[in-house]
Structure formats: C-alpha cells, structure tokens
Design a protein around this motif. Sequence first.
Motif, PDB file in Angstrom:
ATOM      1  N   LEU A 122      -2.241  11.511  -0.849  1.00 61.10           N
ATOM      2  CA  LEU A 122      -2.547  12.617  -1.602  1.00 61.10           C
ATOM      3  C   LEU A 122      -2.183  13.951  -0.709  1.00 61.10           C
ATOM      4  CD1 LEU A 122      -6.057  11.457  -2.952  1.00 61.10           C
ATOM      5  CD2 LEU A 122      -4.006  12.351  -4.325  1.00 61.10           C
ATOM      6  N   ARG A 123      -2.070  14.955  -1.405  1.00 58.56           N
ATOM      7  CA  ARG A 123      -1.868  16.262  -1.014  1.00 58.56           C
ATOM      8  C   ARG A 123      -3.341  17.087  -1.012  1.00 58.56           C
ATOM      9  NH1 ARG A 123       2.544  16.497  -5.308  1.00 58.56           N
ATOM     10  NH2 ARG A 123       4.504  16.376  -4.066  1.00 58.56           N
ATOM     11  N   PRO A 124      -3.385  17.877  -0.242  1.00 51.42           N
ATOM     12  CA  PRO A 124      -4.619  18.576  -0.102  1.00 51.42           C
ATOM     13  C   PRO A 124      -5.123  19.259  -1.516  1.00 51.42           C
ATOM     14  CG  PRO A 124      -3.305  19.273   1.706  1.00 51.42           C
ATOM     15  CD  PRO A 124      -2.542  18.600   0.948  1.00 51.42           C
ATOM     16  N   GLY A 125      -6.448  18.718  -2.015  1.00 49.99           N
ATOM     17  CA  GLY A 125      -6.678  19.018  -3.430  1.00 49.99           C
ATOM     18  C   GLY A 125      -6.455  18.141  -4.218  1.00 49.99           C
ATOM     19  N   GLY A 126      -5.315  17.213  -3.850  1.00 52.37           N
ATOM     20  CA  GLY A 126      -5.114  15.867  -4.760  1.00 52.37           C
ATOM     21  C   GLY A 126      -6.556  15.128  -5.065  1.00 52.37           C
ATOM     22  N   GLU A 127      -6.480  14.438  -6.251  1.00 55.59           N
ATOM     23  CA  GLU A 127      -7.672  13.579  -6.768  1.00 55.59           C
ATOM     24  C   GLU A 127      -7.234  12.067  -6.614  1.00 55.59           C
ATOM     25  OE1 GLU A 127      -8.994  15.000 -10.348  1.00 55.59           O
ATOM     26  OE2 GLU A 127      -9.269  17.142  -9.728  1.00 55.59           O
ATOM     27  N   LEU A 128      -8.347  11.368  -6.155  1.00 49.86           N
ATOM     28  CA  LEU A 128      -8.361   9.750  -6.201  1.00 49.86           C
ATOM     29  C   LEU A 128      -9.208   9.455  -7.179  1.00 49.86           C
ATOM     30  CD1 LEU A 128      -7.706   6.720  -5.315  1.00 49.86           C
ATOM     31  CD2 LEU A 128      -9.372   7.421  -3.639  1.00 49.86           C
ATOM     32  N   TRP A 129      -8.818   8.845  -8.108  1.00 47.14           N
ATOM     33  CA  TRP A 129      -9.837   8.294  -9.241  1.00 47.14           C
ATOM     34  C   TRP A 129      -9.778   6.669  -9.211  1.00 47.14           C
ATOM     35  CZ3 TRP A 129     -12.364  10.935 -13.317  1.00 47.14           C
ATOM     36  CH2 TRP A 129     -12.232  12.053 -13.325  1.00 47.14           C
ATOM     37  N   THR A 130     -10.977   6.211  -8.683  1.00 54.29           N
ATOM     38  CA  THR A 130     -11.283   4.698  -8.575  1.00 54.29           C
ATOM     39  C   THR A 130     -12.209   4.226  -9.468  1.00 54.29           C
ATOM     40  OG1 THR A 130     -10.923   5.345  -6.141  1.00 54.29           O
ATOM     41  CG2 THR A 130     -11.674   3.266  -6.472  1.00 54.29           C
ATOM     42  N   VAL A 131     -12.068   3.100  -9.762  1.00 56.75           N
ATOM     43  CA  VAL A 131     -13.108   2.206 -10.276  1.00 56.75           C
ATOM     44  C   VAL A 131     -13.201   0.798  -9.495  1.00 56.75           C
ATOM     45  CG1 VAL A 131     -11.052   1.050 -11.795  1.00 56.75           C
ATOM     46  CG2 VAL A 131     -13.739   1.174 -12.597  1.00 56.75           C
ATOM     47  N   TYR A 132     -14.429   0.583  -9.505  1.00 58.62           N
ATOM     48  CA  TYR A 132     -14.952  -0.669  -8.650  1.00 58.62           C
ATOM     49  C   TYR A 132     -16.223  -1.216  -9.123  1.00 58.62           C
ATOM     50  CZ  TYR A 132     -17.418   3.029  -6.372  1.00 58.62           C
ATOM     51  OH  TYR A 132     -18.310   3.873  -5.880  1.00 58.62           O
ATOM     52  N   ASN A 133     -16.470  -2.478  -8.806  1.00 59.51           N
ATOM     53  CA  ASN A 133     -17.678  -3.300  -8.911  1.00 59.51           C
ATOM     54  C   ASN A 133     -18.822  -2.496  -8.485  1.00 59.51           C
ATOM     55  OD1 ASN A 133     -15.655  -5.299  -9.234  1.00 59.51           O
ATOM     56  ND2 ASN A 133     -17.071  -6.259 -10.276  1.00 59.51           N
ATOM     57  N   SER A 134     -19.856  -2.052  -9.157  1.00 60.64           N
ATOM     58  CA  SER A 134     -20.717  -1.105  -8.500  1.00 60.64           C
ATOM     59  C   SER A 134     -21.523  -1.794  -7.488  1.00 60.64           C
ATOM     60  CB  SER A 134     -22.048  -0.911  -9.772  1.00 60.64           C
ATOM     61  OG  SER A 134     -21.144  -0.117 -10.879  1.00 60.64           O
ATOM     62  N   HIS A 135     -21.440  -2.976  -7.416  1.00 63.54           N
ATOM     63  CA  HIS A 135     -22.401  -3.416  -6.177  1.00 63.54           C
ATOM     64  C   HIS A 135     -21.528  -3.416  -4.743  1.00 63.54           C
ATOM     65  CE1 HIS A 135     -19.606  -7.051  -7.122  1.00 63.54           C
ATOM     66  NE2 HIS A 135     -19.939  -7.267  -5.717  1.00 63.54           N
ATOM     67  N   LEU A 136     -20.445  -3.054  -4.996  1.00 60.86           N
ATOM     68  CA  LEU A 136     -19.690  -2.888  -3.778  1.00 60.86           C
ATOM     69  C   LEU A 136     -19.708  -1.598  -3.106  1.00 60.86           C
ATOM     70  CD1 LEU A 136     -16.359  -4.490  -4.878  1.00 60.86           C
ATOM     71  CD2 LEU A 136     -18.090  -5.475  -3.239  1.00 60.86           C
ATOM     72  N   ASP A 137     -20.013  -0.526  -3.657  1.00 62.18           N
ATOM     73  CA  ASP A 137     -20.344   0.884  -3.555  1.00 62.18           C
ATOM     74  C   ASP A 137     -19.396   1.293  -2.288  1.00 62.18           C
ATOM     75  OD1 ASP A 137     -21.192   3.441  -3.217  1.00 62.18           O
ATOM     76  OD2 ASP A 137     -23.292   2.782  -2.500  1.00 62.18           O
ATOM     77  N   TYR A 138     -18.155   1.880  -2.850  1.00 64.20           N
ATOM     78  CA  TYR A 138     -17.172   2.109  -1.707  1.00 64.20           C
ATOM     79  C   TYR A 138     -17.319   3.708  -1.469  1.00 64.20           C
ATOM     80  CZ  TYR A 138     -14.308  -2.199  -2.497  1.00 64.20           C
ATOM     81  OH  TYR A 138     -14.005  -3.339  -2.330  1.00 64.20           O
ATOM     82  N   ALA A 152       0.854  -1.181   0.091  1.00 67.63           N
ATOM     83  CA  ALA A 152       0.057   0.202  -0.037  1.00 67.63           C
ATOM     84  C   ALA A 152       0.852   1.497  -0.099  1.00 67.63           C
ATOM     85  CB  ALA A 152      -0.880   0.023   1.360  1.00 67.63           C
ATOM     86  N   ALA A 153       1.963   1.278  -0.843  1.00 69.80           N
ATOM     87  CA  ALA A 153       2.806   2.400  -0.906  1.00 69.80           C
ATOM     88  C   ALA A 153       3.263   2.906   0.702  1.00 69.80           C
ATOM     89  CB  ALA A 153       2.289   3.315  -1.643  1.00 69.80           C
ATOM     90  N   ALA A 154       3.678   2.033   1.237  1.00 67.20           N
ATOM     91  CA  ALA A 154       3.933   2.388   2.648  1.00 67.20           C
ATOM     92  C   ALA A 154       5.092   3.016   2.816  1.00 67.20           C
ATOM     93  CB  ALA A 154       4.096   1.247   3.723  1.00 67.20           C
ATOM     94  N   SER A 155       6.045   2.967   1.791  1.00 69.71           N
ATOM     95  CA  SER A 155       7.574   3.767   2.045  1.00 69.71           C
ATOM     96  C   SER A 155       7.198   5.026   1.400  1.00 69.71           C
ATOM     97  CB  SER A 155       8.525   2.744   1.303  1.00 69.71           C
ATOM     98  OG  SER A 155       8.189   2.811  -0.380  1.00 69.71           O
ATOM     99  N   ARG A 156       6.224   5.288   0.695  1.00 73.43           N
ATOM    100  CA  ARG A 156       6.298   6.633   0.053  1.00 73.43           C
ATOM    101  C   ARG A 156       5.626   7.685   1.023  1.00 73.43           C
ATOM    102  NH1 ARG A 156       8.456   6.666  -4.526  1.00 73.43           N
ATOM    103  NH2 ARG A 156       7.405   8.802  -4.905  1.00 73.43           N
ATOM    104  N   PRO A 157       6.302   8.969   1.049  1.00 72.78           N
ATOM    105  CA  PRO A 157       5.992   9.832   2.011  1.00 72.78           C
ATOM    106  C   PRO A 157       4.386  10.567   2.243  1.00 72.78           C
ATOM    107  CG  PRO A 157       7.319  11.007   0.448  1.00 72.78           C
ATOM    108  CD  PRO A 157       7.299   9.410   0.152  1.00 72.78           C
ATOM    109  N   ASP A 158       3.874  10.913   3.164  1.00 76.28           N
ATOM    110  CA  ASP A 158       2.533  11.271   3.274  1.00 76.28           C
ATOM    111  C   ASP A 158       2.647  12.647   2.214  1.00 76.28           C
ATOM    112  OD1 ASP A 158       2.330   9.621   5.387  1.00 76.28           O
ATOM    113  OD2 ASP A 158       1.976  11.254   6.758  1.00 76.28           O
ATOM    114  N   ALA A 159       1.269  13.178   1.957  1.00 78.75           N
ATOM    115  CA  ALA A 159       0.985  14.116   0.940  1.00 78.75           C
ATOM    116  C   ALA A 159       1.944  14.456  -0.044  1.00 78.75           C
ATOM    117  CB  ALA A 159       0.938  15.385   1.939  1.00 78.75           C
ATOM    118  N   SER A 160       2.240  13.252  -0.854  1.00 79.27           N
ATOM    119  CA  SER A 160       3.477  13.416  -1.709  1.00 79.27           C
ATOM    120  C   SER A 160       2.803  13.228  -3.397  1.00 79.27           C
ATOM    121  CB  SER A 160       4.500  12.271  -1.654  1.00 79.27           C
ATOM    122  OG  SER A 160       3.638  10.867  -1.606  1.00 79.27           O
ATOM    123  N   ALA A 161       1.581  13.027  -3.463  1.00 81.57           N
ATOM    124  CA  ALA A 161       0.799  12.649  -4.748  1.00 81.57           C
ATOM    125  C   ALA A 161      -0.335  13.645  -5.050  1.00 81.57           C
ATOM    126  CB  ALA A 161       0.188  11.223  -5.120  1.00 81.57           C
TER     127      ALA A 161
END
Length: 382
Positions: free
Chosen positions: A337-353, A297-306
């Motif tokens: 994510l940095r503040p204002g950064g964007e997470l784009w997610t695709v998932y099976n609709s029935h899971l509804d995350y 889960a990208a544990a070695s990457r720093p906080d707020a770096s994307a």
Amino acid sequence: MHDDDGLAGAFPYERLRRYPDVEAPNLQAWDATDLLIADRGVADAEERGLTGREIAVIGDNYGAIALRLAAAGFVGVRVHQDLATGREAFRRNAEELGLPDLQMPCELESGLLEGARLVLMQLPRGLAELEEGADAVARWAAPDVVLLAGGRVKHMTLAMNDVLGASFEVVNAELAVRKSRLLVASVPKAVPERPRFPVCATYDDAGLTVCAHGGVFAGKRLDVGTRFLLGFLGRMPSGEALDLGCGTGALAAAYSLAHPDAVVVATDRSAAAVRSARATIAANGLEGRVVVEHDDAAASRPDASADVVLLNPPFHLGASVHAGAALRLIDAAARLLRPGGELWTVYNSHLDYRRRLRTAVGRTSVEGQSGRFTVTRSVRRP
C-alpha cells in the motif's frame, strides 16, 4: 536397476523444508503418505521398467515424492505442485539434495500427463479437485496408466473411490500402512469431449459470474465472507487495486465492475485459484481490465504500488488450523500500500486480526459486522 545416486542409505526426508512457506513446530515438509506413495512408486516403476519421463506426480507438496524418485535414478519426472510457495520450496529442496533433473512445475494440463504410464498423487481433501485430477489422468495419460493415489485414512472417504470410478474401470483400496492408504486406479474410461472444469455460476443479486477449477476454495459458490465484503465496494476508493489471495477472483471482478476506471491485479499462490480467477475475469468480460498473477503474497509486486488492497484471508494451512498465511498477507498488504492507501479485510470475527492490522498497516476501524464476519478498513500510515 536404480539406486540412490549419491544419497547413501535411506532418503533424507528430514532435510526437506517448507520454506518459503510457513514453518512451525507442528508443520513439516513430508508425512507418512508421502513415504508410502514414494516407496510404492519406486517399486512399481522399477517392476515395470519405466523411465522418469513416463512418471508424473500430482500434489507433491514440497518434493518428498518426486525427489525420492529422482534419488532412485529416475530422470525427467514431471511434477504438478499447486502452490507458488511449494514450487519454490521444491526447487530449494532439489538444489539442497543435488537432484535437479525434474520437469517442474507443470500445470494440470496435457503437458504434465501425455505418455505417462505411472501417476502418483497425494489425494486432495476436496472431491471436486480429485474429480478434475482423475479426469486429467484418464484424458491425457497413456492407456496403460496406473494411478497411485494416497491419503491419510482419517481424511479418506468411500466417495473418493466413487470419484475415481467415474474415470477408471478398476479402482482398488489397499490395506492401510502407518495410518495411510493407497487407492489404485487403472484402465481409463472414455472421457467427455470437454473437461467439466471450470464450472461457473451467475449471481444476479451481485451482478457477477464466478468460475472455479476443482482445487479452489468454495468452488463456484460466492462464499459468505466475500459476499459480505462486496457490500462495501461503494465505500472503497477507486485506483490501483490488488485482490490479495484472490481465490476465484470474485472480489477483483466485482471491484472492477464497480470501479470501471480502476487498474486491478489479482494474485494468489494457488495455480488452481489463478486458473479460476482468469476464467471468472473472462466470464465477466473484464479481460484487459484485470490482470491475474500466480505469486506468493504478491512478492513480485513493487512496494507502495497499490491504492486499495482487498483481503479475505485463509485461516487454514492444508489440514492444519494456522494463522500464518493470513498474517503474511496482512504484512504483504502493508508493504504494497501507498501511504494513505486502504486495506479492506473480511475475516471470521472470532479470529480478530485488528491488533495485527493496526500494527502492520495503521489505523484500523470496524466498518461492518455480521453474525460471523467482520469487515475492517485499515489506512496505511505515512
């Protein structure tokens, strides 16, 4: 003659843990197949007078097989574990039991198997992964190698015998024990000059070549969820981007092609996925533009770096349907994510995350829906 070297009585499987992998009441760090492979491996190794350095283990999820061998006095056993989380759990379990004398982790390459006379394997669910593993054993292990491959009977098929038979002259199926069974392969056949994997496919409509090793999700196919998310690349901002749980690296490669000035990192906890993603990046001429890392889960990457995170989360843990891995990746995206950064997610609709996305990341909108999949955009709150 070997003994339990300080571990009195039966091997304490109950002390093994999955942590830092997902832990839950229906998930444990060993199963009946581990016990069958481990007990048979110890018996065969003792009968043949092998040392630990002549033994390799493939697919030992949390150490139940290799640590049982180490407890019996075999030193220097070589181990391949695909998952970064499993490798860390294995290390912790070895420390807990005082059994550090293992060569781990080894990748599925010559260093794992050269000179090996006994190979113990948890049968993978996918035939492509089994084909790659069997070829590796036949290619690099000793000529007198014996491969003991075990699985749960309900997950085994006759096709597995055929796959092993492509690499070995002799393949025998033994009687089931506690609903698990061993396939025993010996006498390696001559192998092609080059391994078959990775395999690659070019998708002209997506302008992308995808490469895959045997153990990666979807193989060289451009899976439906990934293909749907590719349609939104032009609406994503350009910047420092992270493909979280990258699989074959198709999303990272496509994002880099669509945003040539972006800095892109692809990360996955699966070694097979990392090897696949690196092959995909090379096939698309993106070396130097996309970095691929083996990480949990990208544990070695720093906080707020994307600035951008791309996510097509899994909804299985091994053979179990479980949302734990997906929820951990969503939480990781929020951290990265940095503040204002964007997470784009695709998932099976029935899971509804969507509820978890809103809670962990911030404002979440549905950007598109197909018959089976939903694409959302989540903006990291300040």
